[in-house]
Design an enzyme around this catalytic site. Structure first.
Site, PDB file in Angstrom:
ATOM      1  N   LEU A 279       7.999  19.918  -7.556  1.00 32.60           N
ATOM      2  CA  LEU A 279       7.193  19.460  -8.688  1.00 32.60           C
ATOM      3  C   LEU A 279       7.520  20.316  -9.912  1.00 32.60           C
ATOM      4  O   LEU A 279       7.706  21.526  -9.789  1.00 32.60           O
ATOM      5  CB  LEU A 279       5.700  19.582  -8.354  1.00 32.60           C
ATOM      6  CG  LEU A 279       5.182  18.641  -7.266  1.00 32.60           C
ATOM      7  CD1 LEU A 279       3.731  18.964  -6.925  1.00 32.60           C
ATOM      8  CD2 LEU A 279       5.326  17.181  -7.683  1.00 32.60           C
TER       9      LEU A 279
ATOM     10  N   GLU B 210      -5.087  19.458 -10.003  1.00 32.18           N
ATOM     11  CA  GLU B 210      -4.492  18.137  -9.743  1.00 32.18           C
ATOM     12  C   GLU B 210      -4.167  18.007  -8.255  1.00 32.18           C
ATOM     13  O   GLU B 210      -4.343  16.945  -7.666  1.00 32.18           O
ATOM     14  CB  GLU B 210      -3.236  17.991 -10.625  1.00 32.18           C
ATOM     15  CG  GLU B 210      -2.890  16.559 -10.973  1.00 32.18           C
ATOM     16  CD  GLU B 210      -2.213  15.798  -9.857  1.00 32.18           C
ATOM     17  OE1 GLU B 210      -2.474  14.592  -9.701  1.00 32.18           O
ATOM     18  OE2 GLU B 210      -1.422  16.419  -9.126  1.00 32.18           O
TER      19      GLU B 210
HETATM   20  N1  LIG Z   1       4.949  13.988  -9.176  1.00 34.24           N
HETATM   21  C1  LIG Z   1       4.617  13.468  -8.005  1.00 34.24           C
HETATM   22  O1  LIG Z   1       3.511  12.918  -7.837  1.00 34.24           O
HETATM   23  C2  LIG Z   1       5.592  13.548  -6.865  1.00 34.24           C
HETATM   24  C3  LIG Z   1       5.226  13.090  -5.587  1.00 34.24           C
HETATM   25  C4  LIG Z   1       6.165  13.184  -4.551  1.00 34.24           C
HETATM   26  C5  LIG Z   1       7.424  13.710  -4.799  1.00 34.24           C
HETATM   27  N2  LIG Z   1       7.729  14.128  -6.042  1.00 34.24           N
HETATM   28  C6  LIG Z   1       9.059  14.667  -6.351  1.00 34.24           C
HETATM   29  O2  LIG Z   1      10.049  13.672  -6.091  1.00 34.24           O
HETATM   30  C7  LIG Z   1      11.280  14.348  -5.761  1.00 34.24           C
HETATM   31  C8  LIG Z   1      11.778  13.818  -4.431  1.00 34.24           C
HETATM   32  O3  LIG Z   1      12.076  12.434  -4.571  1.00 34.24           O
HETATM   33  P1  LIG Z   1      13.432  11.828  -3.923  1.00 34.24           P
HETATM   34  O4  LIG Z   1      13.574  10.451  -4.429  1.00 34.24           O
HETATM   35  O5  LIG Z   1      14.531  12.791  -4.147  1.00 34.24           O
HETATM   36  O6  LIG Z   1      13.129  11.851  -2.356  1.00 34.24           O
HETATM   37  P2  LIG Z   1      12.095  11.076  -1.410  1.00 34.24           P
HETATM   38  O7  LIG Z   1      11.830   9.697  -1.902  1.00 34.24           O
HETATM   39  O8  LIG Z   1      10.924  11.956  -1.128  1.00 34.24           O
HETATM   40  O9  LIG Z   1      12.940  11.039  -0.050  1.00 34.24           O
HETATM   41  C9  LIG Z   1      14.187  10.408  -0.024  1.00 34.24           C
HETATM   42  C10 LIG Z   1      14.629  10.304   1.411  1.00 34.24           C
HETATM   43  O10 LIG Z   1      13.792   9.380   2.100  1.00 34.24           O
HETATM   44  C11 LIG Z   1      14.574   8.647   3.037  1.00 34.24           C
HETATM   45  N3  LIG Z   1      14.569   7.231   2.659  1.00 34.24           N
HETATM   46  C12 LIG Z   1      14.498   6.694   1.415  1.00 34.24           C
HETATM   47  N4  LIG Z   1      14.459   5.356   1.486  1.00 34.24           N
HETATM   48  C13 LIG Z   1      14.523   5.040   2.803  1.00 34.24           C
HETATM   49  C14 LIG Z   1      14.521   3.821   3.527  1.00 34.24           C
HETATM   50  N5  LIG Z   1      14.432   2.618   2.904  1.00 34.24           N
HETATM   51  N6  LIG Z   1      14.587   3.852   4.874  1.00 34.24           N
HETATM   52  C15 LIG Z   1      14.660   5.043   5.516  1.00 34.24           C
HETATM   53  N7  LIG Z   1      14.657   6.245   4.892  1.00 34.24           N
HETATM   54  C16 LIG Z   1      14.593   6.229   3.547  1.00 34.24           C
HETATM   55  C17 LIG Z   1      15.977   9.256   3.019  1.00 34.24           C
HETATM   56  O11 LIG Z   1      15.901  10.322   3.955  1.00 34.24           O
HETATM   57  P3  LIG Z   1      17.185  10.844   4.787  1.00 34.24           P
HETATM   58  O12 LIG Z   1      18.078  11.489   3.766  1.00 34.24           O
HETATM   59  O13 LIG Z   1      16.600  11.825   5.764  1.00 34.24           O
HETATM   60  O14 LIG Z   1      17.806   9.645   5.446  1.00 34.24           O
HETATM   61  C18 LIG Z   1      16.053   9.782   1.604  1.00 34.24           C
HETATM   62  O15 LIG Z   1      17.007  10.807   1.438  1.00 34.24           O
HETATM   63  C19 LIG Z   1      10.959  15.833  -5.698  1.00 34.24           C
HETATM   64  O16 LIG Z   1      11.292  16.455  -6.920  1.00 34.24           O
HETATM   65  C20 LIG Z   1       9.447  15.842  -5.489  1.00 34.24           C
HETATM   66  O17 LIG Z   1       8.835  17.042  -5.906  1.00 34.24           O
HETATM   67  C21 LIG Z   1       6.849  14.056  -7.079  1.00 34.24           C
END
Ligand SMILES: NC(=O)c1ccc[n+]([C@@H]2O[C@H](COP(=O)([O-])OP(=O)(O)OC[C@H]3O[C@@H](n4cnc5c(N)ncnc54)[C@H](OP(=O)(O)O)[C@@H]3O)[C@@H](O)[C@H]2O)c1
Length: 194
Positions: free
Chosen positions: A25, A32
């Site tokens: 984050l 929050e």
């Molecule tokens: N501000 C907020 O409210 C908030 C909330 C949550 C997260 N975040 C931020 O969001 C960022 C992370 O987001 P991100 O997009 O990089 O990762 P993510 O959505 O948390 O995870 C992505 C992973 O999920 C799996 N995945 C995605 N789609 C899939 C599907 N259709 N079927 C099966 N597995 C699937 C894959 O895992 P595998 O690689 O293991 O296959 C992929 O690498 C971070 O910076 C975090 O801090 C912010």
């Protein structure tokens, strides 16, 4: 849960849609975080007996939760990963090869199902499975490298009133701008018919 459960996305995003940086984050906002925990856990007084809420998340978001805070307590935790993720040492936690599997396999005892991120999961779930977004709108400009698409410009979404937000969560949420550690934000709820 109904056979086709609708998800509530919960997300904190800047006006530009920024939600993350360097895998974590971009801010530290304890108030929050408390809001997130209270809303996703649900109020003991309003949860039907024997039920609990569920949180569905991508593998990277799961990895980003410090091990001492996961699984998120008093909630079913469902982690989505194509490559596979080992959650066997965690109670109330299951791994799923697709988002659809996670939705289909939500435990019977689930009351509300929340989609808690990250960017990949919001991208996939918002257009198809979510009929509500609890959006914490971060009002400051903050550098991010993970983004939420601007769903609010899609006419099918409308912003609910603050009263509706309070009624839905079951408690008095602070209204208007909140300032924490010099960062300003406000709690919003967006809904649509699916
Ligand atoms: N501000 C907020 O409210 C908030 C909330 C949550 C997260 N975040 C931020 O969001 C960022 C992370 O987001 P991100 O997009 O990089 O990762 P993510 O959505 O948390 O995870 C992505 C992973 O999920 C799996 N995945 C995605 N789609 C899939 C599907 N259709 N079927 C099966 N597995 C699937 C894959 O895992 P595998 O690689 O293991 O296959 C992929 O690498 C971070 O910076 C975090 O801090 C912010």
């Amino acid at each position: 849960m109904p056979t086709s459960p609708r998800l509530t996305a919960i997300v904190a995003a800047t006006v530009e849609g920024g939600i993350g940086r360097d895998g974590g984050l971009p801010w530290r906002l304890p108030g929050e975080m408390k809001y997130f925990a209270r809303v996703t856990t649900g109020e003991a007084s309003t949860l039907p007996t024997g039920s609990r809420n569920a949180v569905i998340m991508g593998r990277k978001t799961w990895d980003g939760i410090p091990p001492k805070f996961r699984p998120l307590k008093d909630r079913h935790n469902l982690v989505v990963s194509r490559a596979g993720v080992d959650v066997s040492n965690n109670t109330n936690t299951t791994a799923h090869g697709s988002l659809e599997d996670a939705i289909t396999l939500l435990p019977e005892s689930t009351h509300r199902a929340f989609l808690i991120g990250g960017a990949q999961l919001y991208d996939q779930a918002l257009p198809r499975y979510c009929d509500r977004v609890l959006l914490t709108r971060v009002l400051d400009k903050i550098e991010c490298d993970a983004f939420l698409a601007d769903f609010t410009s899609d006419k099918s979404w409308r912003q609910a009133s603050h009263k509706d937000l309070c009624e839905w969560v079951g408690w008095e949420v602070p209204e208007g701008e909140v300032e924490e550690k010099g960062t300003k934000y406000r709690f919003e709820m967006w809904v649509r018919d699916l």
